[in-house]
Design a protein around this motif. Structure first.
Motif, short mmCIF file in Angstrom:
data_model
loop_
_atom_site.label_atom_id
_atom_site.label_comp_id
_atom_site.label_asym_id
_atom_site.label_seq_id
_atom_site.Cartn_x
_atom_site.Cartn_y
_atom_site.Cartn_z
N ARG A 1 6.34 -5.02 14.30
CA ARG A 1 5.88 -6.42 14.38
C ARG A 1 7.12 -7.28 14.52
NH1 ARG A 1 1.13 -7.34 10.10
NH2 ARG A 1 1.89 -9.44 10.36
N SER A 2 7.13 -8.16 15.52
CA SER A 2 8.37 -8.87 15.81
C SER A 2 8.77 -9.79 14.66
CB SER A 2 8.22 -9.68 17.09
OG SER A 2 7.17 -10.60 16.91
N GLU A 3 7.79 -10.33 13.92
CA GLU A 3 8.14 -11.27 12.85
C GLU A 3 8.62 -10.56 11.57
OE1 GLU A 3 5.29 -10.70 14.18
OE2 GLU A 3 3.64 -10.67 12.77
N THR A 4 8.48 -9.24 11.56
CA THR A 4 8.89 -8.52 10.35
C THR A 4 10.37 -8.20 10.39
OG1 THR A 4 6.71 -7.58 10.04
CG2 THR A 4 8.53 -6.38 9.05
N ARG A 5 11.07 -8.61 9.33
CA ARG A 5 12.51 -8.39 9.26
C ARG A 5 12.84 -7.01 8.66
NH1 ARG A 5 16.81 -10.99 10.83
NH2 ARG A 5 17.77 -11.06 8.76
N GLY A 6 11.92 -6.48 7.90
CA GLY A 6 12.16 -5.18 7.27
C GLY A 6 10.96 -4.83 6.42
N ILE A 7 10.93 -3.62 5.87
CA ILE A 7 9.79 -3.25 5.02
C ILE A 7 10.26 -2.67 3.68
CG2 ILE A 7 8.21 -2.88 6.96
CD1 ILE A 7 8.46 0.15 6.36
N VAL A 8 9.34 -2.78 2.74
CA VAL A 8 9.57 -2.23 1.41
C VAL A 8 8.49 -1.20 1.14
CG1 VAL A 8 9.49 -2.76 -1.06
CG2 VAL A 8 10.69 -4.30 0.50
N VAL A 9 8.90 -0.01 0.69
CA VAL A 9 7.93 1.03 0.36
C VAL A 9 8.00 1.23 -1.15
CG1 VAL A 9 7.30 3.45 0.68
CG2 VAL A 9 8.32 2.16 2.58
N THR A 10 6.90 0.97 -1.85
CA THR A 10 6.90 1.21 -3.30
C THR A 10 6.41 2.64 -3.54
OG1 THR A 10 4.68 0.35 -3.63
CG2 THR A 10 6.49 -1.22 -3.80
N HIS A 11 7.06 3.36 -4.44
CA HIS A 11 6.92 4.81 -4.47
C HIS A 11 7.19 5.32 -5.87
CE1 HIS A 11 7.78 8.95 -3.14
NE2 HIS A 11 7.37 8.62 -1.93
N GLY A 12 6.60 6.45 -6.24
CA GLY A 12 6.96 7.12 -7.48
C GLY A 12 8.40 7.60 -7.39
N THR A 13 9.09 7.68 -8.53
CA THR A 13 10.52 7.98 -8.45
C THR A 13 10.83 9.47 -8.36
OG1 THR A 13 10.69 7.92 -10.85
CG2 THR A 13 11.24 5.90 -9.67
N ASP A 14 9.89 10.33 -8.81
CA ASP A 14 10.23 11.76 -8.88
C ASP A 14 10.72 12.31 -7.55
OD1 ASP A 14 9.46 11.56 -11.44
OD2 ASP A 14 7.95 13.17 -11.39
N THR A 15 10.03 11.98 -6.48
CA THR A 15 10.41 12.53 -5.17
C THR A 15 10.78 11.42 -4.20
OG1 THR A 15 8.15 12.48 -4.30
CG2 THR A 15 8.79 14.45 -5.54
N LEU A 16 11.18 10.30 -4.75
CA LEU A 16 11.53 9.14 -3.91
C LEU A 16 12.63 9.49 -2.92
CD1 LEU A 16 11.77 5.54 -5.24
CD2 LEU A 16 13.62 6.39 -3.83
N HIS A 17 13.59 10.32 -3.37
CA HIS A 17 14.71 10.65 -2.48
C HIS A 17 14.27 11.57 -1.34
CE1 HIS A 17 14.49 13.18 -5.99
NE2 HIS A 17 15.32 14.09 -5.53
N PHE A 18 13.24 12.39 -1.55
CA PHE A 18 12.71 13.19 -0.45
C PHE A 18 12.12 12.26 0.62
CE2 PHE A 18 12.68 16.44 -3.77
CZ PHE A 18 12.95 17.62 -3.10
N THR A 19 11.31 11.30 0.14
CA THR A 19 10.66 10.39 1.08
C THR A 19 11.69 9.55 1.84
OG1 THR A 19 8.66 10.34 -0.24
CG2 THR A 19 8.99 8.49 1.26
N ALA A 20 12.76 9.15 1.12
CA ALA A 20 13.80 8.36 1.79
C ALA A 20 14.41 9.18 2.92
CB ALA A 20 14.86 7.95 0.77
N SER A 21 14.61 10.48 2.70
CA SER A 21 15.13 11.34 3.76
C SER A 21 14.12 11.49 4.90
CB SER A 21 15.44 12.74 3.21
OG SER A 21 16.71 12.77 2.61
N VAL A 22 12.86 11.70 4.53
CA VAL A 22 11.81 11.87 5.54
C VAL A 22 11.79 10.66 6.47
CG1 VAL A 22 9.31 11.86 5.87
CG2 VAL A 22 10.33 13.40 4.19
N LEU A 23 11.77 9.45 5.90
CA LEU A 23 11.71 8.25 6.74
C LEU A 23 12.99 8.12 7.57
CD1 LEU A 23 10.06 5.68 4.28
CD2 LEU A 23 9.01 6.87 6.21
#
Lengths: 449, 614
Positions: free
Chosen positions: A165-187
């Motif tokens: 979306r052109s008006e979006t400057r960035g996004i925030v993903v709220t997430h459980g912390t246990d595997t947050l670092h896996f998801t950060a890698s996935v994205l």
């Protein structure tokens, strides 16, 4: 859950959880609101007394129950959160559950996933003054230990939709912390052509507390997404045990290093991208990064699910690897000792005591021969693995294992699964594994603090 | 005051620190015994969170409205990650639970079948997590007092709060050593009928707790909260009375305050004043006082500050009225201003503006004029930043509106024999379950494993039988020495002598500068063993104690030898007799002998010797 006897007695008086009841026995009487039992098959009634305390009262022989004419306690309504219009930078939020997205039902005391994504906003009223929320979406909510590859794919698709979306400057993903670092890698790996900041954020304390750490994390994440110059995925979490600043850790170089502390997330083998203060100040700490751009994002969500992560230990049997081969696994990341060692039996002078069948070298050869990619990372986490320093390392390398330099084991797992998904055969997967896609490799390590 | 006629009702809530490790972690702390050493500090903020009704609790709203930062000083020797809110709580401390069960038994209470730990929201910073953990253990007991039986409503185990070090406008500083020490909270029903009844009940509870011998002693280890109401008044909680003797005064003064507030209401009802929202018209009088010579004005003047004034119609004289000794309604209102806003420069026209604060008559007249005050009107003034002044005057106005309702429910803080406003009374919705801790079933085995504790009366009776006199027995029961005394009984030394040595001699020596408090149990045991074996005389004991405080590394046997403080044998007594000057009249012999050998002989043995010599 209550026992059958209790449930029958409750049914007889037409009472259920949330009703006010009185329990009589020859020696005593209690009055209170009936709450669910936290235990299985329990014959102890949990009552909330008038003074607010919960107590457990045994439903024993000779007890009788009475339903009191008091209106039933119902869980509170979902607080209505209006997204206020503003000229602030627009961001979007993807709420995926976790501690940061829970609420306590005060009537029962249970902690539940939020019922509406907007509940996350209710916890952090300062967000409205910092950014403009373009869209809140919640493709699913769960505790992050339940995260499956299909969740990751869905999340990447949703993230891309919002980022484009052109008006979006960035996004925030709220997430459980246990595997947050896996998801950060996935994205980091699935979002192709990413040019906007993506903050993955969680909380170590739940929002029902006055000491909720997610409030500052969320605010700093919003600043990262809305204002920063980084076109990368970052985990934005507390930087210390105080509520003074957050770090934006690069999504491929971050790991949860403490089970419960606020500053559990740490950058390993890399400096954090930036220090972010809750007043919006962003201090860059790492000169190696992808700058923000408005490029279109596409998703490459191919992910080989037959990928495993295996931790070595003294006396670990190579049968473990053979088992994975038998089960059709196409790749495994070994979390080996220090520089990348596995048991080989080729060291020292007491050779006679080492049973050849305990050596991992033949098993690695068998696995590679069967078309499996065997990647090597270190359980030391800090520093890089080396295929050359000691003879045993050269043996492992010679057996066909791929040494993943300074890659974190979790990042290597995600990377290998993506590489296997994308490549045509193990040789190509090995080549992809060693490419630097999202700064997951750092060729210049600095001294430990 | 006729308390019965006034409908006086009071309840007590006693908080006693237990001498065990903390309630939800494995740290131990006794702030009275251990010096605090700062290992690190944390900076945190606390936020108000909505309760089950989607509304903020009044206390929570009040504290969060202050938006303060909190600094926590951590001593790693007495606190861990649990106190820092960086780790989930450990299981509830079974030793603390055992004491709670014991006290419940002594108060004849009904113990619940399963105890559940709750979180009670606390946002003043004294709990790092934003809540205090508390567990209801028993209900419905009875406390015996001289005035008869007092119902005891509840017995809870809860976490002690962090101790405040410093409060500044934007920040409060706390120490974490105290946080999490188990507190036994015992609440009586509001059925105490007079201030002296309050005192007697507090004493009865205090002595009951002490006989368990598992409570911390010394400053701050026991706190009494009081709730008081009179007919037509309201339930008001008074926190933090540390001295027992102040309790009856606090109770009486609170009854008086409520009575006087009801009189004010009656008067305002008879002569209605207008306090609707449109009467709240603060006027900027900065210019009027810009060149005032008043020291108060000078002190509170700055380029960014202003002076706001507010007229309160018909209120002249009211702020002078005394609600409690040395506590006028004006001072009461100032207490609200202090707690709800951080404005410092608050004044009103019932104060001696000219005599005390140095404003000129012309200034006062022009203030009255600019506010259009008649002689029956009062005005309030506030110096400081505009937003603060406005807030302060709002608080004054709201408090005056409350006067029309009578007595507000609130929590107050004891300041000597009177109290000042602390915060609104917390709502009922502040509690919800601590999901990190499992409920604990109170099994029959657990309940029956609790040993019955000797009551204070039983203990005294036993001490009398051991030969202590009435006064010494009573003092020993109340003393911190009784656990030591109990252990020393095994030395078989004369119990009465040991009791007086512990309670009297050691105190006298401390006054003389000999610090006997450092003596350990083994030291005392050695000393009294020497005495009971006839190796030292009574009179030598204080001397030995003096030497011991100067030479803590020496044992008593060594000190006896070094200072010739051994008790004479019969032969040595005979030999000593021979050293007396010849030709003394028989009636002087005893005095002369004792003068020379007091430290080495017991009087009764000397007397026997002299009898033999006759």
């Amino acid at each position: 859950m209550y026992s059958r006897v209790v449930l029958e007695a409750l049914k007889k008086i037409g009472a259920e959880e949330g009703d006010s009841i009185r329990l009589f026995s020859p020696s005593r009487s209690y009055e209170g609101v009936l709450l669910p039992s936290p235990q299985e098959d329990s014959s102890v009634l949990v009552l909330k007394l008038k003074n607010g305390y919960n107590v457990g009262v045994s439903f024993e022989a000779g007890s009788s129950l009475e339903k009191l004419p008091v209106e039933k306690k119902r869980p509170g309504a979902i607080p209505k959160v209006v997204l206020p219009p503003s000229r602030n930078p627009g961001i979007s939020i993807l709420a995926c559950g976790g501690t940061i997205g829970t609420h306590v039902d005060y009537a029962t005391g249970g902690v539940f996933m939020s019922r509406a994504p907007e509940e996350v906003l209710g916890t952090t009223p300062e967000l409205g003054a910092a950014v403009r929320i373009e869209e809140m979406a919640s493709p699913f909510t769960l505790a992050s230990e339940d995260m499956q590859p299909w969740h990751w794919r869905t999340l990447a698709e949703e993230a891309a939709r919002l980022l484009n979306r052109s008006e979006t400057r960035g996004i925030v993903v709220t997430h459980g912390t246990d595997t947050l670092h896996f998801t950060a890698s996935v994205l980091s790996f699935m979002l192709q052509g990413l040019g906007k900041p993506v903050a993955v954020v969680g909380a170590q304390r739940s929002p029902d507390r006055g000491s909720f750490d997610g409030r500052m994390n969320l605010l700093c994440a919003a600043y990262y997404a809305g204002y920063s110059d980084f076109g990368e995925v970052a985990a934005v979490m507390h930087g210390s045990a105080s509520d003074d600043f957050c770090y934006a850790h690069r999504g491929t170089k971050v790991r949860k290093m403490h089970t419960s502390a606020r500053a559990a997330f740490q950058s390993v083998n890399d400096a954090p991208l930036a220090k972010i203060h809750p007043d919006g100040k962003i201090e860059p700490l790492n000169s190696r990064y992808r700058k923000r751009s408005d490029s279109q994002v596409t998703v490459d969500a191919r992910f080989e699910e037959k990928t495993a992560l295996l931790k070595l230990f003294p006396n670990a049997s190579p049968e473990l690897l053979d088992f994975l081969v038998q089960k059709g696994y196409r790749g495994v990341v070994l979390e080996a000792f220090a520089l990348g060692h596995v048991p080989t039996g080729k060291s020292g002078t007491q050779m006679g005591h080492f049973d050849e069948s305990r050596s991992w070298i033949p098993a690695v050869k068998r696995a590679v021969g069967a078309g499996m990619v065997v990647a090597v990372t270190s359980q030391s986490l800090y520093g890089r693995v080396s295929p050359t320093v000691y003879r045993n390392l050269r043996l492992l390398s010679g057996a066909g294992a791929t040494f993943c330099r300074d890659l974190l084991p979790e990042t290597a797992y995600v990377k290998l699964a993506c590489a296997l998904g994308r490549a045509n055969g193990p040789a190509a997967a090995r080549a992809l594994l060693l490419e630097n896609w999202a700064f997951e490799y750092n060729d210049r390590l600095s001294a430990l603090e | 005051m006729d308390f019965q006629k006034a409908g006086f009702k009071a309840g007590l809530e006693v908080h006693q620190r237990l001498d065990t490790r903390k309630l939800f972690c494995d740290c131990y702390a006794d702030p009275n015994k251990h010096e605090f050493r700062e290992s690190r500090r944390l900076h945190r903020r606390l936020y108000a969170v909505a309760s089950e009704l989607g509304e903020l609790d009044p206390t929570a709203r009040f504290e969060a409205g202050k938006a303060r930062q909190f600094t926590y000083l951590v001593d790693d020797a007495s606190s861990c990650l649990v106190e820092c809110d960086e780790e989930p709580p450990h299981a509830l401390n079974p030793a603390a639970l055992a004491i709670a069960l014991q006290v419940a038994q002594m108060l004849n209470m009904r113990v619940v079948d399963e105890v559940y730990t709750m979180r009670k929201q606390v946002l003043d910073g004294s709990a790092v997590s934003g809540f205090q953990r508390t567990t209801l253990v028993a209900l419905n007991g009875v406390l015996e007092t001289p005035e008869g039986q007092v119902p005891v409503d509840t017995l809870c185990l809860e976490e002690e709060s962090a101790g405040i070090v410093e409060t500044r406008e934007e920040e409060a500083v706390y120490r974490l050593d105290r946080l999490g020490i188990p507190l036994l909270e015992i609440a009586t029903a509001p059925s105490l009928s007079s201030p002296s009844h309050v005192k007697n009940a507090a004493e009865a509870l205090g002595s009951l707790l002490r006989v368990t011998a598992k409570v911390q002693r010394g400053l701050g280890t026991i706190r009494q909260d009081l709730n008081v109401s009179i007919a037509g008044g309201a339930r008001v909680e008074i926190k933090g009375a540390q001295e027992l003797k102040l309790l009856p005064m606090l109770a009486e003064n609170e009854a008086l305050r409520q009575q006087r507030l009801l009189e004010v209401k009656k008067q305002l009802d008879a002569n209605p004043v207008s306090l609707s929202t449109r009467d709240f018209v603060p006027v900027d009088v900065t210019e009027l006082l810009a060149s005032s010579a008043s020291e108060f004005a000078k002190k509170n003047r700055s380029p960014s500050s202003c002076v706001l004034a507010l007229k309160l119609k018909g209120f002249s004289g009211f702020f002078k009225r005394e609600l409690m000794p040395q506590h006028t309604l004006g001072r009461e209102v100032a207490g609200y201003v202090k707690q709800f806003s951080s404005a410092k420069g608050f004044l009103h026209s019932d104060e001696e503006l000219q005599e005390k604060y140095g404003f000129s008559a012309a200034e006062v007249t022009s203030l009255r004029k600019s506010l259009e005050c008649e002689s029956s009107d009062l005005f309030a003034l506030c110096f400081g930043p505009e937003a603060l002044c406005r807030k302060a005057l709002e608080v004054v106005f709201r408090r005056c509106q409350q006067l029309l309702q009578g007595v507000p429910n609130e929590t107050r803080k004891a300041e000597g024999p009177v109290s000042v406003f602390l915060r609104p009374l917390p709502g009922a919705s502040r509690m919800y379950p601590e999901t990190d801790v499992l409920p604990i079933p109170i099994t029959t085995e657990l309940a029956s494993s609790v040993q019955a504790v000797e009551t204070a009366e039983e203990k005294k009776k036993r001490y009398l039988a051991l030969g202590l006199n009435d006064e010494l027995s009573s003092r020993m029961v109340r003393s911190t020495f009784f656990p030591l005394f109990e252990k020393l009984l095994s030395t078989k030394a004369d119990a009465s002598f040991m009791a007086s040595t512990l309670l009297e001699t050691s105190k006298a020596l401390q006054r003389e500068g000999f610090d006997t408090s450092k003596l350990k149990m083994e030291d005392w045991r050695e000393l009294f063993a020497l005495f009971s074996q006839g190796k030292v005389a009574k009179a030598a004991v204080p001397e030995l104690l003096k030497h011991k405080t100067k030479n803590p590394a020496s044992d008593f046997a060594g000190l006896v030898k070094r200072h010739h403080l051994y008790k004479f044998s019969w032969d040595q007594l005979q030999a000593a007799f021979q050293t007396l000057p010849k030709g003394l009249p028989p009636e002087r012999l005893f005095a002369e002998f004792m003068k020379r050998f007091r430290l080495n002989a017991e009087a009764n043995e000397v007397k026997r010797l002299l009898e033999n010599k006759k």
